[in-house]
Design an enzyme around this catalytic site. Structure first.
Site, PDB file in Angstrom:
ATOM      1  N   GLU A 115       0.824  -1.214   0.000  1.00  0.00           N
ATOM      2  CA  GLU A 115       0.000   0.000   0.000  1.00  0.00           C
ATOM      3  C   GLU A 115       0.860   1.266   0.000  1.00  0.00           C
ATOM      4  O   GLU A 115       0.375   2.351   0.346  1.00  0.00           O
ATOM      5  CB  GLU A 115      -0.960   0.020   1.204  1.00  0.00           C
ATOM      6  CG  GLU A 115      -1.853  -1.190   1.357  1.00  0.00           C
ATOM      7  CD  GLU A 115      -2.881  -1.367   0.238  1.00  0.00           C
ATOM      8  OE1 GLU A 115      -2.916  -0.520  -0.679  1.00  0.00           O
ATOM      9  OE2 GLU A 115      -3.620  -2.371   0.281  1.00  0.00           O
ATOM     10  N   HIS A 139      -2.912   2.184   8.335  1.00  0.00           N
ATOM     11  CA  HIS A 139      -3.971   1.344   7.758  1.00  0.00           C
ATOM     12  C   HIS A 139      -4.141   0.111   8.639  1.00  0.00           C
ATOM     13  O   HIS A 139      -3.169  -0.590   8.926  1.00  0.00           O
ATOM     14  CB  HIS A 139      -3.586   0.930   6.333  1.00  0.00           C
ATOM     15  CG  HIS A 139      -4.446  -0.143   5.754  1.00  0.00           C
ATOM     16  ND1 HIS A 139      -5.819  -0.024   5.642  1.00  0.00           N
ATOM     17  CD2 HIS A 139      -4.148  -1.364   5.238  1.00  0.00           C
ATOM     18  CE1 HIS A 139      -6.317  -1.121   5.091  1.00  0.00           C
ATOM     19  NE2 HIS A 139      -5.324  -1.958   4.841  1.00  0.00           N
ATOM     20  N   HIS A 141      -7.010  -3.285   9.817  1.00  0.00           N
ATOM     21  CA  HIS A 141      -8.193  -4.088   9.489  1.00  0.00           C
ATOM     22  C   HIS A 141      -9.097  -4.131  10.725  1.00  0.00           C
ATOM     23  O   HIS A 141      -9.116  -5.119  11.461  1.00  0.00           O
ATOM     24  CB  HIS A 141      -7.776  -5.480   9.034  1.00  0.00           C
ATOM     25  CG  HIS A 141      -7.053  -5.492   7.730  1.00  0.00           C
ATOM     26  ND1 HIS A 141      -6.529  -6.642   7.165  1.00  0.00           N
ATOM     27  CD2 HIS A 141      -6.767  -4.486   6.851  1.00  0.00           C
ATOM     28  CE1 HIS A 141      -5.950  -6.334   6.000  1.00  0.00           C
ATOM     29  NE2 HIS A 141      -6.075  -5.046   5.800  1.00  0.00           N
ATOM     30  N   GLU A 169     -17.957  12.087  22.366  1.00  0.00           N
ATOM     31  CA  GLU A 169     -16.697  12.768  22.040  1.00  0.00           C
ATOM     32  C   GLU A 169     -16.275  12.596  20.587  1.00  0.00           C
ATOM     33  O   GLU A 169     -15.346  13.267  20.133  1.00  0.00           O
ATOM     34  CB  GLU A 169     -15.581  12.273  22.967  1.00  0.00           C
ATOM     35  CG  GLU A 169     -15.956  12.524  24.418  1.00  0.00           C
ATOM     36  CD  GLU A 169     -14.848  13.123  25.251  1.00  0.00           C
ATOM     37  OE1 GLU A 169     -13.696  12.780  25.005  1.00  0.00           O
ATOM     38  OE2 GLU A 169     -15.156  13.922  26.153  1.00  0.00           O
ATOM     39  N   HIS A 210     -12.814  -3.918   3.842  1.00  0.00           N
ATOM     40  CA  HIS A 210     -11.362  -4.087   3.943  1.00  0.00           C
ATOM     41  C   HIS A 210     -10.793  -3.497   5.244  1.00  0.00           C
ATOM     42  O   HIS A 210     -10.142  -4.204   6.001  1.00  0.00           O
ATOM     43  CB  HIS A 210     -10.692  -3.447   2.710  1.00  0.00           C
ATOM     44  CG  HIS A 210      -9.212  -3.628   2.662  1.00  0.00           C
ATOM     45  ND1 HIS A 210      -8.491  -3.751   1.496  1.00  0.00           N
ATOM     46  CD2 HIS A 210      -8.278  -3.694   3.647  1.00  0.00           C
ATOM     47  CE1 HIS A 210      -7.210  -3.909   1.767  1.00  0.00           C
ATOM     48  NE2 HIS A 210      -7.053  -3.871   3.071  1.00  0.00           N
TER      49      HIS A 210
HETATM   50  P1  13P Z   1       1.123  -5.491   3.085  1.00  0.00           P
HETATM   51  O1  13P Z   1       1.546  -6.732   3.840  1.00  0.00           O
HETATM   52  O2  13P Z   1       1.701  -5.424   1.693  1.00  0.00           O
HETATM   53  O3  13P Z   1       1.375  -4.236   3.886  1.00  0.00           O
HETATM   54  O4  13P Z   1      -0.453  -5.583   2.859  1.00  0.00           O
HETATM   55  C1  13P Z   1      -1.328  -5.713   3.936  1.00  0.00           C
HETATM   56  C2  13P Z   1      -2.632  -5.048   3.696  1.00  0.00           C
HETATM   57  O5  13P Z   1      -3.352  -4.791   4.643  1.00  0.00           O
HETATM   58  C3  13P Z   1      -3.032  -4.706   2.319  1.00  0.00           C
HETATM   59  O6  13P Z   1      -4.128  -3.838   2.298  1.00  0.00           O
HETATM   60 ZN    ZN Z   2      -5.308  -3.979   4.165  1.00  0.00          ZN
END
Ligand code: 13P
Ligand code: ZN
Length: 274
Positions: A115, A139, A141, A169, A210
């Site tokens: 990413e 980023h 999950h 808040e 995602h």
């Molecule tokens: P990477 O291991 O390449 O960082 O990818 C993980 C991910 O969450 C892709 O969206």
């Molecule tokens: Zn991801």
């Protein structure tokens, strides 16, 4: 100074581990990047071992010559604290903003996160929009937020309003709201363009089915933002699991009162009548 002893490196490692402990980073899920300050580059540059230049996969001319700490592609957040030199790296962006090279880390091979285009394009937008204050792009999950992308309309207004209503808040922590990216193939320039476009308006972008991107000035603020949004999503998931409607909630006028007392501006587009 030894690379791993530097405060900004320690802060990066701690944040990655905090994310792991939250359960947001199954396997290699998620990635983290930090735009390193010039004085911090000076602290650690004696440890640099520059590798070959590689294409970024997009252009980031406003990041020419900048250095970033980033997690590795396919690397596990679980392992960042255990073996940072294997799991993360520092990269340098070239003078055109089209190539990068690893200057530290990834000692067993590999490359920065897939990413990287999204991270760097978000950094470019935020550097410009905040006069260089924002330095972190994250980023993760995040389970509950992802679950909501199956049941809420994929609209900035709806996600912002529903998340705001779940914790008083929230509008103070993310007064600009959150943006939503429809499902897209991850890892490329296209999703990076869509995400960085939203980052012109927001500090948070939801990736449908995602995860989430959060941006901020430092590790604490960025982690705290991700945590606040995900906590709010968890409350919404719990509420929707009990019943599909609310008996009572925070009203648009309540938000306007909050905005006045907390001295934040809440865009009226999120305070629509339902
Ligand atoms: P990477 O291991 O390449 O960082 O990818 C993980 C991910 O969450 C892709 O969206
Ligand atoms: Zn991801």
């Amino acid at each position: 100074m030894k690379f791993l002893e530097a405060g900004f490196v320690q802060g990066f490692i701690r944040m990655a581990n905090d994310g792991w402990e939250q359960g947001w980073h199954e396997r290699n899920g998620g990635n983290l990047s930090y735009r390193v300050k010039p004085e911090e580059v000076e602290q650690v540059k004696e440890d640099f071992e520059p590798k070959e230049w590689q294409p970024i996969g997009t252009d980031v001319p406003d990041l020419a010559g900048e250095y970033f700490l980033v997690t590795g592609s396919g690397k596990y957040f679980r392992n960042v604290i255990i073996d940072p030199a294997d799991s993360m790296c520092m990269i340098e962006v070239d003078e055109a903003g089209t190539n990068y090279r690893v200057v530290w880390g990834m000692v067993n091979g590999g490359r920065p996160t897939s990413e990287l285009p999204s991270h760097l394009m978000n950094h470019e937008v935020k550097k410009k929009a905040t006069d260089g204050r924002y330095r972190v792009v994250y980023h993760a999950h995040t389970t509950n937020l992802i679950a909501l992308t199956f049941v809420l309309p994929l609209k900035d207004e709806v996600f912002t309003r529903e998340l705001w209503e779940m914790a008083t808040e929230c509008p103070v922590v993310f007064p600009d709201g959150v943006g939503v990216v429809d499902w897209m193939v991850p890892g490329g320039r296209e999703i990076a363009v869509a995400t960085s476009e939203l980052m012109k308006k927001y500090d948070v972008a939801v990736w449908a089915h995602h995860g989430m991107f959060a941006t901020g000035e430092d590790f604490d603020l960025t982690f705290g933002l991700m945590h606040t949004v995900e906590k709010s999503a968890e409350i919404l998931v719990k509420m929707l699991s009990m019943r599909s409607d609310k008996l009572q909630t925070i009203t648009p006028d309540n938000f306007r009162d909050l905005a006045r007392d907390f001295k934040v501006t809440l865009p009226e587009k999120f305070l629509y009548e339902k």
